[in-house]
Design a protein around this motif. Structure first.
Motif, PDB file in Angstrom:
ATOM      1  N   GLU A  61       0.825  -1.214   0.000  1.00 35.36           N
ATOM      2  CA  GLU A  61       0.000   0.000   0.000  1.00 35.36           C
ATOM      3  C   GLU A  61       0.858   1.262   0.000  1.00 35.36           C
ATOM      4  O   GLU A  61       0.571   2.205  -0.754  1.00 35.36           O
ATOM      5  CB  GLU A  61      -0.969  -0.009   1.190  1.00 35.36           C
ATOM      6  CG  GLU A  61      -2.075  -1.036   1.065  1.00 35.36           C
ATOM      7  CD  GLU A  61      -2.876  -0.896  -0.220  1.00 35.36           C
ATOM      8  OE1 GLU A  61      -3.262   0.245  -0.563  1.00 35.36           O
ATOM      9  OE2 GLU A  61      -3.109  -1.909  -0.893  1.00 35.36           O
ATOM     10  N   LYS A  64       2.027   1.810  -3.501  1.00 39.86           N
ATOM     11  CA  LYS A  64       1.026   2.385  -4.400  1.00 39.86           C
ATOM     12  C   LYS A  64       0.942   3.896  -4.235  1.00 39.86           C
ATOM     13  O   LYS A  64       0.767   4.628  -5.213  1.00 39.86           O
ATOM     14  CB  LYS A  64      -0.332   1.742  -4.136  1.00 39.86           C
ATOM     15  CG  LYS A  64      -0.395   0.272  -4.504  1.00 39.86           C
ATOM     16  CD  LYS A  64      -1.739  -0.340  -4.103  1.00 39.86           C
ATOM     17  CE  LYS A  64      -1.763  -1.833  -4.400  1.00 39.86           C
ATOM     18  NZ  LYS A  64      -3.047  -2.455  -3.977  1.00 39.86           N
ATOM     19  N   VAL A  65       1.083   4.361  -2.996  1.00 36.48           N
ATOM     20  CA  VAL A  65       1.072   5.811  -2.754  1.00 36.48           C
ATOM     21  C   VAL A  65       2.227   6.482  -3.488  1.00 36.48           C
ATOM     22  O   VAL A  65       2.052   7.498  -4.171  1.00 36.48           O
ATOM     23  CB  VAL A  65       1.144   6.110  -1.243  1.00 36.48           C
ATOM     24  CG1 VAL A  65       1.330   7.613  -1.007  1.00 36.48           C
ATOM     25  CG2 VAL A  65      -0.111   5.615  -0.537  1.00 36.48           C
ATOM     26  N   ARG A  68       1.827   6.557  -7.349  1.00 34.47           N
ATOM     27  CA  ARG A  68       0.997   7.681  -7.821  1.00 34.47           C
ATOM     28  C   ARG A  68       1.839   8.959  -7.917  1.00 34.47           C
ATOM     29  O   ARG A  68       1.751   9.705  -8.885  1.00 34.47           O
ATOM     30  CB  ARG A  68      -0.183   7.895  -6.874  1.00 34.47           C
ATOM     31  CG  ARG A  68      -1.228   6.802  -6.928  1.00 34.47           C
ATOM     32  CD  ARG A  68      -2.536   7.252  -6.310  1.00 34.47           C
ATOM     33  NE  ARG A  68      -2.433   7.528  -4.892  1.00 34.47           N
ATOM     34  CZ  ARG A  68      -2.683   6.643  -3.941  1.00 34.47           C
ATOM     35  NH1 ARG A  68      -3.032   5.395  -4.258  1.00 34.47           N
ATOM     36  NH2 ARG A  68      -2.592   6.970  -2.675  1.00 34.47           N
ATOM     37  N   TYR A  69       2.669   9.177  -6.887  1.00 37.88           N
ATOM     38  CA  TYR A  69       3.515  10.368  -6.880  1.00 37.88           C
ATOM     39  C   TYR A  69       4.538  10.308  -8.007  1.00 37.88           C
ATOM     40  O   TYR A  69       4.799  11.310  -8.694  1.00 37.88           O
ATOM     41  CB  TYR A  69       4.211  10.475  -5.524  1.00 37.88           C
ATOM     42  CG  TYR A  69       5.056  11.714  -5.358  1.00 37.88           C
ATOM     43  CD1 TYR A  69       4.471  12.980  -5.332  1.00 37.88           C
ATOM     44  CD2 TYR A  69       6.442  11.617  -5.225  1.00 37.88           C
ATOM     45  CE1 TYR A  69       5.256  14.114  -5.169  1.00 37.88           C
ATOM     46  CE2 TYR A  69       7.220  12.751  -5.064  1.00 37.88           C
ATOM     47  CZ  TYR A  69       6.616  13.993  -5.045  1.00 37.88           C
ATOM     48  OH  TYR A  69       7.391  15.114  -4.895  1.00 37.88           O
TER      49      TYR A  69
END
Length: 316
Positions: A61, A64-65, A68-69
């Motif tokens: 998780e 995934k953060v 995105r960045y």
């Protein structure tokens, strides 16, 4: 947490794109050991495991953060290069997710000018495909920067813009109709006839049967053909009943190789364009060139408007 290293973020994105350490090393033109070192440095910086070393690789998780960045940084870098009129050292990957039926009909003509421009300006528009109810998951997980979806609610940090309604109806070949349902498609016969289905996520056929005959959660004989264009050809060859976009069915209907079933019944599916808001410092120039995601969105909105508004109303 210290400032995020752009080199480490690029490494994370390359791992996701390539699916393995050796292929990521090839895409970055570095050694596999260097990929591992960059990933470990990024994980040490943020204090979280980012990648599960499995086959295939899987993001945590926190991973995934950061993905995105990383995607947003790639898009901003491409925007900056366009603003400065300079070439990028390598093509910046700008992935978006679209549903298969839109890809088979209106998306390619809509995006063609941007793809041609990208070859000159150093960015690479990449299309990922999934069912329209699931493309939104790609955006949430950081796999893509934008998506065409049936979801109307924007994620936090995203923009959602309506594209229009895509009309679906049921069709079959004249030969299939004559042999399999000479008395027509009815509430008594649909369960015994094959329906052509894109994949196990695709419930368009069930939705159409519910609309046509009032049967909730119908059980259908499914014949899987994982391509919109191939599904249309399979229907024309007599493989079964297909529920497809009017835009895709129109040429087959015109030449008589497909016939519409229950002409009064259709489904209108609302489509939306979602993309991340990319925050950058305003340019001191008098005129600011639109960002690439803004250009992609505008191209999709205009392309969808031209194609979807050309659909015909249901017969009276």
């Amino acid at each position: 947490m210290n400032a995020l290293d752009p080199v480490g973020l690029d490494c994370l994105a390359a791992l996701v794109d390539a699916g393995s350490f050796d292929k990521a090393a090839q895409s970055l033109s570095i050694t596999q050991s260097a990929v591992s070192q960059r990933l470990r440095a990024l994980e040490s910086n943020v204090g979280h495991l980012l990648v599960v070393r499995s086959r295939p690789l899987r993001l945590t998780e926190p991973g995934k953060v950061l993905l995105r960045y990383a995607r947003q940084m790639q898009a901003l870098r491409a925007d900056a290069a366009r603003e400065l009129g300079s070439a990028l050292s390598r093509d910046e990957r700008l992935p978006i997710a679209v549903n298969a039926d839109s890809l088979a009909t209106w998306v390619l003509p809509a995006l063609d000018p941007l793809v041609q421009a990208g070859q000159r300006e150093g960015y690479a528009l990449e299309l990922m495909v999934d069912d329209q109810d699931f493309t939104h998951d790609w955006l949430r997980q950081g796999e893509v920067l934008g998506c065409v979806s049936t979801v109307a609610q924007a994620l936090r940090g995203c923009v959602c813009q309506p594209l229009g309604l895509m009309r679906y109806f049921a069709v079959a070949s004249p030969a299939f109709i004559a042999s399999a349902m000479p008395n027509g498609l009815t509430a008594q016969t649909f369960a015994h006839l094959p329906f052509i289905v894109f994949n196990r996520k695709d419930d368009m056929q069930a939705q159409w049967v519910t609309r046509a005959f009032g049967v909730r959660e119908p059980r259908l004989k499914e014949r899987f053909v994982p391509s919109s264009e191939a599904g249309a050809r399979a229907a024309a060859m007599g493989w079964g009943i297909a529920v497809m976009p009017e835009l895709l069915a129109a040429p087959y209907l015109a030449q008589g190789s497909l016939v519409r079933l229950c002409p009064a019944v259709s489904l209108d599916v609302a489509l939306y364009w979602h993309h991340w808001k990319l925050k950058s410092e305003p340019s001191p120039a008098a005129t600011l060139r639109p960002g690439l995601m803004d250009l992609i969105g505008e191209a999709l909105i205009q392309g969808a408007r031209r194609a979807l508004e050309a659909q015909h109303p249901d017969p009276a």
